[in-house]
Design a protein around this motif. Structure first.
Motif, PDB file in Angstrom:
ATOM      1  N   GLU A 120       0.617  -1.385  -0.139  1.00 49.00           N
ATOM      2  CA  GLU A 120       0.318   0.148   0.253  1.00 49.00           C
ATOM      3  C   GLU A 120       1.106   0.907   0.389  1.00 49.00           C
ATOM      4  OE1 GLU A 120      -3.195  -0.020   3.179  1.00 49.00           O
ATOM      5  OE2 GLU A 120      -4.113  -1.665   2.113  1.00 49.00           O
ATOM      6  N   GLU A 121       1.519   1.416   0.561  1.00 45.32           N
ATOM      7  CA  GLU A 121       3.122   2.275   0.668  1.00 45.32           C
ATOM      8  C   GLU A 121       3.638   2.350  -0.147  1.00 45.32           C
ATOM      9  OE1 GLU A 121       6.700   4.306   3.586  1.00 45.32           O
ATOM     10  OE2 GLU A 121       6.238   2.908   3.932  1.00 45.32           O
ATOM     11  N   LYS A 122       3.972   1.416  -1.130  1.00 44.28           N
ATOM     12  CA  LYS A 122       4.311   1.514  -2.405  1.00 44.28           C
ATOM     13  C   LYS A 122       3.563   1.960  -3.808  1.00 44.28           C
ATOM     14  CE  LYS A 122       7.662  -1.476  -5.629  1.00 44.28           C
ATOM     15  NZ  LYS A 122       7.742  -2.953  -5.638  1.00 44.28           N
ATOM     16  N   LEU A 123       2.361   2.011  -3.060  1.00 40.15           N
ATOM     17  CA  LEU A 123       1.427   2.491  -4.388  1.00 40.15           C
ATOM     18  C   LEU A 123       1.939   4.158  -3.874  1.00 40.15           C
ATOM     19  CD1 LEU A 123      -1.358  -0.099  -4.729  1.00 40.15           C
ATOM     20  CD2 LEU A 123       0.033   0.659  -6.605  1.00 40.15           C
ATOM     21  N   LEU A 124       1.303   4.637  -2.438  1.00 38.57           N
ATOM     22  CA  LEU A 124       1.353   5.569  -2.680  1.00 38.57           C
ATOM     23  C   LEU A 124       2.462   6.165  -2.753  1.00 38.57           C
ATOM     24  CD1 LEU A 124       0.256   8.328  -0.443  1.00 38.57           C
ATOM     25  CD2 LEU A 124       0.816   7.011   1.191  1.00 38.57           C
ATOM     26  N   ALA A 125       3.282   6.053  -2.860  1.00 42.60           N
ATOM     27  CA  ALA A 125       5.213   6.083  -2.857  1.00 42.60           C
ATOM     28  C   ALA A 125       5.007   6.902  -4.552  1.00 42.60           C
ATOM     29  CB  ALA A 125       6.442   5.626  -2.825  1.00 42.60           C
ATOM     30  N   LEU A 126       4.861   5.416  -5.353  1.00 44.68           N
ATOM     31  CA  LEU A 126       4.221   6.384  -6.496  1.00 44.68           C
ATOM     32  C   LEU A 126       4.132   6.665  -7.686  1.00 44.68           C
ATOM     33  CD1 LEU A 126       5.167   1.739  -8.478  1.00 44.68           C
ATOM     34  CD2 LEU A 126       6.442   3.878  -8.220  1.00 44.68           C
ATOM     35  N   ARG A 127       1.983   6.553  -6.182  1.00 45.02           N
ATOM     36  CA  ARG A 127       1.100   7.682  -6.569  1.00 45.02           C
ATOM     37  C   ARG A 127       1.561   9.559  -6.705  1.00 45.02           C
ATOM     38  NH1 ARG A 127      -5.305   8.494  -4.802  1.00 45.02           N
ATOM     39  NH2 ARG A 127      -5.502  10.648  -6.003  1.00 45.02           N
ATOM     40  N   THR A 128       2.952   9.970  -5.569  1.00 40.49           N
ATOM     41  CA  THR A 128       3.214  10.736  -4.744  1.00 40.49           C
ATOM     42  C   THR A 128       3.941  11.419  -6.254  1.00 40.49           C
ATOM     43  OG1 THR A 128       3.283  10.211  -2.601  1.00 40.49           O
ATOM     44  CG2 THR A 128       4.786  11.726  -3.285  1.00 40.49           C
ATOM     45  N   ILE A 129       5.063  10.255  -6.489  1.00 42.07           N
ATOM     46  CA  ILE A 129       6.508  10.742  -7.231  1.00 42.07           C
ATOM     47  C   ILE A 129       5.544  11.012  -8.543  1.00 42.07           C
ATOM     48  CG2 ILE A 129       8.288   9.433  -8.891  1.00 42.07           C
ATOM     49  CD1 ILE A 129       8.873   7.735  -6.330  1.00 42.07           C
ATOM     50  N   THR A 130       4.184  10.099  -9.439  1.00 39.22           N
ATOM     51  CA  THR A 130       3.519  10.809 -10.848  1.00 39.22           C
ATOM     52  C   THR A 130       2.915  11.941 -10.292  1.00 39.22           C
ATOM     53  OG1 THR A 130       3.094   7.883 -10.968  1.00 39.22           O
ATOM     54  CG2 THR A 130       2.196   9.769 -12.098  1.00 39.22           C
ATOM     55  N   GLU A 131       2.420  12.719  -9.389  1.00 35.69           N
ATOM     56  CA  GLU A 131       1.506  13.842  -9.593  1.00 35.69           C
ATOM     57  C   GLU A 131       2.184  14.418  -9.128  1.00 35.69           C
ATOM     58  OE1 GLU A 131      -1.938  13.368  -9.314  1.00 35.69           O
ATOM     59  OE2 GLU A 131      -1.267  12.019 -10.084  1.00 35.69           O
ATOM     60  N   HIS A 132       3.464  14.516  -8.581  1.00 37.50           N
ATOM     61  CA  HIS A 132       4.686  15.976  -8.663  1.00 37.50           C
ATOM     62  C   HIS A 132       5.338  15.739  -9.671  1.00 37.50           C
ATOM     63  CE1 HIS A 132       7.330  17.924  -7.706  1.00 37.50           C
ATOM     64  NE2 HIS A 132       8.492  17.454  -7.854  1.00 37.50           N
TER      65      HIS A 132
END
Length: 228
Positions: A120-132
């Motif tokens: 779940e955190e991995k998805l959150l991390a990738l979403r954070t990077i993508t949205e940045h």
């Protein structure tokens, strides 16, 4: 809950030009949020490496993107690393070669990187990077498959120990040099997004989504000039 303002440590203390240092955490956020690429410094097999990579900030945590096959990213897990983000805002041309400089905004972050293993955190991390990098793209594009997630890694680095330094002023010449007939001043450096270029394999009828069009219209973030 946000961390307190930046405090000096033996690694973040400025050795010179202390007046260019910033201690407010908002200044750190501004430098990180305005950037797209960071440089990760890590020791691999006893030798230092510096790796450019994408990143994203979530409150007081920095997520770094990498491949599971990238030895530099994987070597950073569990060890001390250093991450830098730098923006060049201007070339400062002085009357003497010695006093030439640059206007910039920079951040240096120290800490122990943690490999993100929780799904779940991995998805959150990738979403954070993508949205940045491309706000709105995470919900627009296809979500990563299990195979793609396995091939992707992310490091988490707390923003606990960091240094911020900025310069935004004209040349500082020797008093006697102001009488010279030599031009001095600042050549501004800016960066921005161009017109989106559709993929050659794009099927007809697929328009550029609004969030991509808007990304190209975002104004360049500039630091207000002040004497430092």
């Amino acid at each position: 809950m946000s961390l307190p303002d930046l405090s000096s440590t033996p690694r973040t203390a400025l050795g010179r030009h202390h007046e260019r240092g910033r201690t407010e955490r908002e200044d750190l956020y501004a430098v990180l949020d305005a950037g797209l690429i960071c440089h990760l410094g890590v020791v691999v097999n006893g030798a230092p490496r510096v790796l450019p990579t994408g990143y994203g900030r979530l409150d007081d945590l920095l997520y770094l993107h990498g491949s599971s096959a990238n030895s530099s990213i994987m070597a950073g897990a569990g060890q001390e690393v250093c991450v830098t983000v730098t923006h060049l805002d201007g070339l400062v041309c002085a009357r003497s070669v010695f006093n030439h400089s640059m206007n910039y905004r920079s951040a240096v972050i120290f800490g122990v990187a943690r490999l993100v293993t929780d799904p779940e955190e991995k998805l959150l991390a990738l979403r954070t990077i993508t949205e940045h990098l491309a706000p709105g793209q995470w919900s627009y594009a296809r979500q990563p498959s299990k195979k793609e997630l396995a091939a992707t890694s992310a490091l988490a680095l707390p923003l606990t120990e960091a240094s911020v330094k900025m310069r935004a002023s004209g040349p500082s010449d020797e008093p006697e040099d102001y009488a010279l007939d030599i031009w001095a001043g600042v050549v501004p450096v800016t960066s921005g997004f161009g017109e989106p270029e559709p993929d050659a394999a794009l099927r007809p009828g697929i328009d550029t989504p609004p969030h991509i069009v808007k990304r190209g219209e975002l104004p360049v973030w500039r630091l207000a000039t002040h004497d430092t």
